[in-house]
Design an enzyme around this catalytic site. Structure first.
Site, PDB file in Angstrom:
ATOM      1  CG  LEU A 187      -2.002  -1.018   1.357  1.00 37.43           C
ATOM      2  CD1 LEU A 187      -2.695  -0.895   2.710  1.00 37.43           C
ATOM      3  CD2 LEU A 187      -3.009  -0.889   0.230  1.00 37.43           C
ATOM      4  CG  ASP A 188       0.291   4.479  -2.741  1.00 44.76           C
ATOM      5  OD1 ASP A 188       1.009   3.612  -3.261  1.00 44.76           O
ATOM      6  OD2 ASP A 188      -0.523   5.176  -3.375  1.00 44.76           O
ATOM      7  NE  ARG A 189       6.084   7.758   5.115  1.00 43.09           N
ATOM      8  CZ  ARG A 189       7.308   8.169   5.428  1.00 43.09           C
ATOM      9  NH1 ARG A 189       8.256   8.165   4.504  1.00 43.09           N
ATOM     10  NH2 ARG A 189       7.598   8.573   6.641  1.00 43.09           N
TER      11      ARG A 189
END
Length: 271
Positions: free
Chosen positions: A134-136
């Site tokens: 997942l994106d940060r």
């Protein structure tokens, strides 16, 4: 970031503890070497061939043909370690964990101490395997495998798009509630497919349910910006959608057939 790299035989003609080699390879102080090794910034390539792996134990012996790399970034090392993560489900094969917004799923070359993967490894006291990312900036559910066979099986499901991921997002602009749309704009010259459904809307924003068939870099964020409805709080994409509360995107649901029980598993994050 400073990078120090060299073959052991440049300094020693016999096996030697890693710590002794690092004193020769880098100008770092003993306490700095301990920190960078513990936090995942030291790597070894055995005999200078094949896979490059993290090495944390300064007492572990390295051989003359080994190649050692040190990535030293004080800013990254200063990031706080994760104190607690929630786990929605686990068995002997895998766990479904909640990644907070602002936390990376896995580390970088310089460190992994502030990542979900490292937290779970320390919590389980063994190596675990990342199945997807997942994106940060995104809050949401992540699957981590607890042994290599599980990692291979679950990664296969993910690559065949048999693990269904669902998201909720708040976007800029009013969209008609009930509206459904499939966005197929290519990303990085690759096919990308995103399905959206409008759940509700106010005068200036809309709430969406989202599913994806492909996993391109920042796919949902880029696709929503492409149709003129960037996600609220996105620091990278869109205009007029910034805020101080962060990205309004949540990976809130996972669904797949468990390869061990053959039962359908669904996990939802209550927000």
């Amino acid at each position: 970031m400073k990078i120090f790299r060299g073959q052991v035989r440049k300094f020693f003609s016999q096996s030697i503890p890693l710590g002794d080699l690092l004193f020769k390879l880098t100008p770092l102080r003993p306490e700095e070497l301990v920190e960078v090794a513990n936090k995942g910034g030291v790597w070894i390539q055995k005999r200078g061939k094949g896979k490059i792996l993290r090495i944390r134990n300064l007492k572990e012996n390295v051989s003359p043909d080994d190649v050692i790399s040190v990535y030293y970034d004080p800013k990254v090392l200063a990031l706080p370690e994760i104190k607690h993560l929630d786990c929605l489900y686990e068995d002997l094969n895998y766990g479904v964990w909640v990644k907070p917004a602002g936390v990376v799923p896995q580390g970088s070359e310089a460190s992994d101490h502030a990542s979900v993967l490292r937290y779970v490894e320390k919590f389980k006291k063994k190596e675990v395997y990342l199945i997807h990312r997942l994106d940060r900036e995104t809050l949401g559910l992540m699957i981590l495998a607890y042994h290599s066979k599980a990692g291979a099986l679950l990664s296969g499901l993910f690559q065949r798009h048999e693990i269904k991921k669902f998201y909720k997002a708040e976007v800029l602009g009013r969209m008609h509630p009930g509206h459904k749309e499939t966005i197929t704009a290519s990303l990085d010259d690759k096919e990308a497919i995103t399905h959206i459904k409008v759940i509700s809307a106010s005068a200036k924003t809309s709430s969406l349910e989202i599913s994806i068939e492909t996993g391109r870099l920042h796919q949902i964020r880029r696709h929503l910006d492409h149709i003129g409805h960037p996600i609220i709080g996105d620091p990278k994409y869109g205009r007029g959608n910034k805020n101080k509360e962060g990205l309004k995107l949540v990976a809130d649901k996972l669904s797949f057939i468990d390869p061990w029980s053959n039962e359908k598993k669904e996990f939802s994050l209550k927000i």
